[in-house]
Design an enzyme around this catalytic site. Structure first.
Site, mmCIF file in Angstrom:
data_model
loop_
_atom_site.group_PDB
_atom_site.id
_atom_site.type_symbol
_atom_site.label_atom_id
_atom_site.label_comp_id
_atom_site.label_asym_id
_atom_site.label_seq_id
_atom_site.Cartn_x
_atom_site.Cartn_y
_atom_site.Cartn_z
ATOM 1 C CE LYS A 274 -3.637 -0.365 2.882
ATOM 2 N NZ LYS A 274 -4.403 -0.764 4.081
ATOM 3 C CE LYS B 148 -3.050 4.204 3.334
ATOM 4 N NZ LYS B 148 -4.282 4.096 4.149
#
Ligand code: C2G
Length: 130
Positions: A45, A47
């Site tokens: 992701k 992130k």
């Protein structure tokens, strides 16, 4: 007992997340949160979380609507999670609308309106630009 599941990173837990969790719980009696692991966040992701998995898990477990927190380690575990945890309803914010309709073969799929004006990236930007 109606069992609900939702997925996410939930970093810098904020009222948008809480609104989602509160409404998700209204769809049943037992809410499972599949929490993205640090590895999944970073590798899949892109992130980088402020709080690591254990701290994000601790925060979620303190939320009155949450009954169980399990790890989300990959994009492909949702069908097996629905089966393993006997889930009746899958809930996600509507930024994901349509993305998980394949789960309709296994459970109810509900997309809830996102809370406007709040996001983890917004919080980080606001703090950085203070
Ligand atoms: N959310 C919301 N309102 C906001 C921000 C987030 O309703 N203002 C919801 C999202 O729609 C999501 C949940 O809160 O349903 C968690 O958000 P994130 O932590 O950003 O989750 P995300 O990174 O989208 O991960 O496999 C699914 C993914 O793990 C979802």
């Amino acid at each position: 007992m109606k069992r609900v599941i939702t997925y996410g990173t939930f970093d810098l837990l904020h009222y948008g997340h809480i609104n989602l969790l509160r409404r998700a719980k209204q769809h049943g009696d037992y809410l499972i949160v599949a929490l993205s692991t640090d590895e999944f966040n970073w590798n899949k992701k892109q992130k980088k979380c402020y709080f690591d998995y254990e701290k994000r898990k601790q925060l979620l477990e303190a939320v009155r609507y949450v009954d169980l927190v399990i790890p989300e380690e990959n994009w492909d575990q949702k069908v097996s999670d629905v089966k393993e945890y006997h889930v009746d309803t899958f809930v996600m914010g509507d930024d994901w609308k349509g993305k998980f309709d394949f789960l309709k073969d296994h459970c109810e799929v509900v997309y809830l309106e996102r809370t406007p004006e709040i996001s983890t990236s917004q919080i980080k930007n606001d703090l950085y630009n203070k």
